[in-house]
Write a protein that holds these residues in place. Structure first.
Motif, PDB file in Angstrom:
ATOM      1  N   ASN A 110       0.832  -1.204   0.000  1.00 20.99           N
ATOM      2  CA  ASN A 110       0.000   0.000   0.000  1.00 20.99           C
ATOM      3  C   ASN A 110       0.865   1.252   0.000  1.00 20.99           C
ATOM      4  OD1 ASN A 110      -2.337  -1.592   0.304  1.00 20.99           O
ATOM      5  ND2 ASN A 110      -2.023  -1.650   2.512  1.00 20.99           N
ATOM      6  N   THR A 111       0.299   2.343  -0.516  1.00 16.84           N
ATOM      7  CA  THR A 111       0.948   3.639  -0.344  1.00 16.84           C
ATOM      8  C   THR A 111       0.282   4.342   0.831  1.00 16.84           C
ATOM      9  OG1 THR A 111      -0.533   4.729  -1.910  1.00 16.84           O
ATOM     10  CG2 THR A 111       1.561   3.887  -2.778  1.00 16.84           C
ATOM     11  N   TYR A 112       1.044   5.193   1.488  1.00 13.70           N
ATOM     12  CA  TYR A 112       0.563   5.910   2.664  1.00 13.70           C
ATOM     13  C   TYR A 112       0.712   7.401   2.424  1.00 13.70           C
ATOM     14  CZ  TYR A 112       0.847   1.380   4.929  1.00 13.70           C
ATOM     15  OH  TYR A 112       0.674   0.055   5.255  1.00 13.70           O
ATOM     16  N   GLY A 113      -0.263   8.169   2.909  1.00 15.35           N
ATOM     17  CA  GLY A 113      -0.212   9.618   2.786  1.00 15.35           C
ATOM     18  C   GLY A 113       0.685  10.216   3.861  1.00 15.35           C
ATOM     19  N   PHE A 114       1.722  10.900   3.445  1.00 18.37           N
ATOM     20  CA  PHE A 114       2.688  11.498   4.366  1.00 18.37           C
ATOM     21  C   PHE A 114       2.395  12.982   4.554  1.00 18.37           C
ATOM     22  CE2 PHE A 114       4.715   7.602   3.609  1.00 18.37           C
ATOM     23  CZ  PHE A 114       5.852   7.466   4.384  1.00 18.37           C
ATOM     24  N   ARG A 115       2.766  13.490   5.727  1.00 15.58           N
ATOM     25  CA  ARG A 115       2.648  14.918   6.041  1.00 15.58           C
ATOM     26  C   ARG A 115       3.984  15.604   5.768  1.00 15.58           C
ATOM     27  NH1 ARG A 115       1.162  15.546  12.170  1.00 15.58           N
ATOM     28  NH2 ARG A 115       3.060  14.351  12.317  1.00 15.58           N
ATOM     29  N   THR A 116       3.924  16.819   5.258  1.00 20.02           N
ATOM     30  CA  THR A 116       5.134  17.616   5.090  1.00 20.02           C
ATOM     31  C   THR A 116       5.531  18.204   6.429  1.00 20.02           C
ATOM     32  OG1 THR A 116       4.485  18.226   2.850  1.00 20.02           O
ATOM     33  CG2 THR A 116       6.160  19.596   3.908  1.00 20.02           C
ATOM     34  N   ARG A 117       6.787  18.063   6.772  1.00 23.21           N
ATOM     35  CA  ARG A 117       7.332  18.644   7.998  1.00 23.21           C
ATOM     36  C   ARG A 117       8.499  19.537   7.595  1.00 23.21           C
ATOM     37  NH1 ARG A 117       3.413  18.485  10.574  1.00 23.21           N
ATOM     38  NH2 ARG A 117       4.458  18.612  12.571  1.00 23.21           N
ATOM     39  N   ARG A 118       8.643  20.630   8.287  1.00 22.21           N
ATOM     40  CA  ARG A 118       9.705  21.583   7.978  1.00 22.21           C
ATOM     41  C   ARG A 118      10.443  21.920   9.270  1.00 22.21           C
ATOM     42  NH1 ARG A 118       9.740  24.599   3.470  1.00 22.21           N
ATOM     43  NH2 ARG A 118       7.539  24.148   3.209  1.00 22.21           N
ATOM     44  N   MET A 119      11.738  21.690   9.257  1.00 23.17           N
ATOM     45  CA  MET A 119      12.538  22.036  10.427  1.00 23.17           C
ATOM     46  C   MET A 119      12.713  23.543  10.441  1.00 23.17           C
ATOM     47  SD  MET A 119      15.291  18.945  10.562  1.00 23.17           S
ATOM     48  CE  MET A 119      15.291  18.330   8.880  1.00 23.17           C
ATOM     49  N   ASP A 120      12.288  24.162  11.524  1.00 26.40           N
ATOM     50  CA  ASP A 120      12.349  25.620  11.609  1.00 26.40           C
ATOM     51  C   ASP A 120      13.560  26.088  12.403  1.00 26.40           C
ATOM     52  OD1 ASP A 120      11.584  24.842  14.121  1.00 26.40           O
ATOM     53  OD2 ASP A 120       9.691  25.924  14.123  1.00 26.40           O
ATOM     54  N   MET A 121      14.582  25.283  12.409  1.00 26.55           N
ATOM     55  CA  MET A 121      15.792  25.637  13.146  1.00 26.55           C
ATOM     56  C   MET A 121      16.668  26.541  12.290  1.00 26.55           C
ATOM     57  SD  MET A 121      16.580  21.827  14.631  1.00 26.55           S
ATOM     58  CE  MET A 121      18.229  22.247  15.058  1.00 26.55           C
ATOM     59  N   SER A 122      17.308  27.486  12.919  1.00 28.58           N
ATOM     60  CA  SER A 122      18.217  28.362  12.186  1.00 28.58           C
ATOM     61  C   SER A 122      19.633  27.796  12.165  1.00 28.58           C
ATOM     62  CB  SER A 122      18.214  29.756  12.809  1.00 28.58           C
ATOM     63  OG  SER A 122      18.594  29.668  14.167  1.00 28.58           O
ATOM     64  N   ASN A 123      19.876  26.783  12.982  1.00 30.48           N
ATOM     65  CA  ASN A 123      21.202  26.168  13.037  1.00 30.48           C
ATOM     66  C   ASN A 123      21.096  24.667  12.840  1.00 30.48           C
ATOM     67  OD1 ASN A 123      22.592  28.603  13.760  1.00 30.48           O
ATOM     68  ND2 ASN A 123      21.708  28.388  15.797  1.00 30.48           N
ATOM     69  N   TRP A 124      22.185  24.059  12.425  1.00 31.92           N
ATOM     70  CA  TRP A 124      22.243  22.608  12.291  1.00 31.92           C
ATOM     71  C   TRP A 124      22.163  21.965  13.666  1.00 31.92           C
ATOM     72  CZ3 TRP A 124      21.619  21.688   7.411  1.00 31.92           C
ATOM     73  CH2 TRP A 124      22.197  22.510   6.453  1.00 31.92           C
ATOM     74  N   GLY A 125      21.796  20.701  13.714  1.00 35.64           N
ATOM     75  CA  GLY A 125      21.754  19.991  14.987  1.00 35.64           C
ATOM     76  C   GLY A 125      20.666  18.939  15.014  1.00 35.64           C
ATOM     77  N   THR A 126      20.115  18.706  16.186  1.00 37.86           N
ATOM     78  CA  THR A 126      19.119  17.662  16.389  1.00 37.86           C
ATOM     79  C   THR A 126      17.707  18.212  16.227  1.00 37.86           C
ATOM     80  OG1 THR A 126      20.583  16.505  17.910  1.00 37.86           O
ATOM     81  CG2 THR A 126      18.250  15.973  18.054  1.00 37.86           C
ATOM     82  N   TRP A 127      16.860  17.451  15.545  1.00 40.02           N
ATOM     83  CA  TRP A 127      15.441  17.773  15.406  1.00 40.02           C
ATOM     84  C   TRP A 127      14.646  16.571  15.883  1.00 40.02           C
ATOM     85  CZ3 TRP A 127      12.499  21.894  14.439  1.00 40.02           C
ATOM     86  CH2 TRP A 127      11.157  21.679  14.169  1.00 40.02           C
ATOM     87  N   THR A 128      13.670  16.790  16.763  1.00 43.61           N
ATOM     88  CA  THR A 128      12.817  15.710  17.249  1.00 43.61           C
ATOM     89  C   THR A 128      11.394  15.949  16.783  1.00 43.61           C
ATOM     90  OG1 THR A 128      14.219  15.404  19.193  1.00 43.61           O
ATOM     91  CG2 THR A 128      11.996  14.467  19.288  1.00 43.61           C
ATOM     92  N   GLU A 129      10.864  14.988  16.038  1.00 42.37           N
ATOM     93  CA  GLU A 129       9.471  15.018  15.585  1.00 42.37           C
ATOM     94  C   GLU A 129       8.654  14.226  16.594  1.00 42.37           C
ATOM     95  OE1 GLU A 129       6.404  16.161  13.073  1.00 42.37           O
ATOM     96  OE2 GLU A 129       8.479  16.813  13.088  1.00 42.37           O
ATOM     97  N   ARG A 130       7.653  14.867  17.203  1.00 44.04           N
ATOM     98  CA  ARG A 130       6.871  14.246  18.272  1.00 44.04           C
ATOM     99  C   ARG A 130       5.511  13.780  17.757  1.00 44.04           C
ATOM    100  NH1 ARG A 130      10.445  17.561  20.426  1.00 44.04           N
ATOM    101  NH2 ARG A 130      11.205  17.218  22.531  1.00 44.04           N
ATOM    102  N   PHE A 131       5.133  12.579  18.159  1.00 38.70           N
ATOM    103  CA  PHE A 131       3.827  12.010  17.831  1.00 38.70           C
ATOM    104  C   PHE A 131       3.014  11.987  19.120  1.00 38.70           C
ATOM    105  CE2 PHE A 131       6.745  10.569  14.653  1.00 38.70           C
ATOM    106  CZ  PHE A 131       6.016  10.529  13.480  1.00 38.70           C
ATOM    107  N   THR A 132       1.951  12.811  19.177  1.00 41.35           N
ATOM    108  CA  THR A 132       1.128  12.906  20.384  1.00 41.35           C
ATOM    109  C   THR A 132      -0.273  12.370  20.101  1.00 41.35           C
ATOM    110  OG1 THR A 132       0.339  15.128  19.872  1.00 41.35           O
ATOM    111  CG2 THR A 132       2.384  14.969  21.144  1.00 41.35           C
ATOM    112  N   CYS A 133      -0.988  12.013  21.145  1.00 42.27           N
ATOM    113  CA  CYS A 133      -2.348  11.472  21.008  1.00 42.27           C
ATOM    114  C   CYS A 133      -3.414  12.521  21.288  1.00 42.27           C
ATOM    115  CB  CYS A 133      -2.541  10.290  21.962  1.00 42.27           C
ATOM    116  SG  CYS A 133      -1.673   8.830  21.437  1.00 42.27           S
ATOM    117  N   ASN A 134      -3.102  13.766  21.219  1.00 40.38           N
ATOM    118  CA  ASN A 134      -4.083  14.828  21.510  1.00 40.38           C
ATOM    119  C   ASN A 134      -5.057  14.996  20.376  1.00 40.38           C
ATOM    120  OD1 ASN A 134      -2.699  15.206  23.848  1.00 40.38           O
ATOM    121  ND2 ASN A 134      -1.476  16.882  23.040  1.00 40.38           N
TER     122      ASN A 134
END
Length: 130
Positions: free
Chosen positions: A106-130
């Motif tokens: 199957n294919t799955y519909g993905f969401r676009t995410r954009r890192m809004d950091m001004s510097n390189w480093g770590t980015w954490t994408e959080r999955f919440t149940c709200n």
């Protein structure tokens, strides 16, 4: 003691990934499950060779975090769903892009995410149940 050792090792590795990402002008991308349910996730991201790739499934227990990619691109795509009977699933899906995930026809519909950091480093994408 054994559990403490593994916790310290994980923290050290995460810290090292952030420092390495910042020094190498790239992003270290992590997924974190902030939902009370077990989830499976996938990412579509430009790899360090410049190719777009889809990686998954990443199975995350509640509260668990996992390293999923290194990239120099600020845009990536995510998909996630709780592991539960179909009528009780929580989805983190979108209609931006559709991709196959390993092991599925199957294919799955993905969401676009954009890192809004001004510097390189770590980015954490959080999955919440709200």
């Amino acid at each position: 003691m054994h559990r403490f050792f593994w916790l310290m090792l994980c923290l050290l590795m995460a810290s090292g990934a952030h420092e390495a990402a910042a020094q190498n002008n790239n992003f270290a991308v992590y997924f974190k499950n902030e939902c009370w349910r077990r989830i499976q996730t996938a990412i579509h991201v430009r790899d360090m060779s410049g190719n777009w790739i889809t990686k998954g499934w990443y199975i995350l227990e509640p509260g668990e975090q996992a390293f999923v990619a290194t990239t120099t691109n600020r845009i990536f795509y995510t998909y996630g769903e709780s592991i539960a009977p179909i009528n009780e699933r929580i989805n983190w899906a979108g209609t931006d892009r559709h991709y196959y995930i390993r092991g599925s026809s199957n294919t799955y519909g993905f969401r676009t995410r954009r890192m809004d950091m001004s510097n390189w480093g770590t980015w954490t994408e959080r999955f919440t149940c709200n």
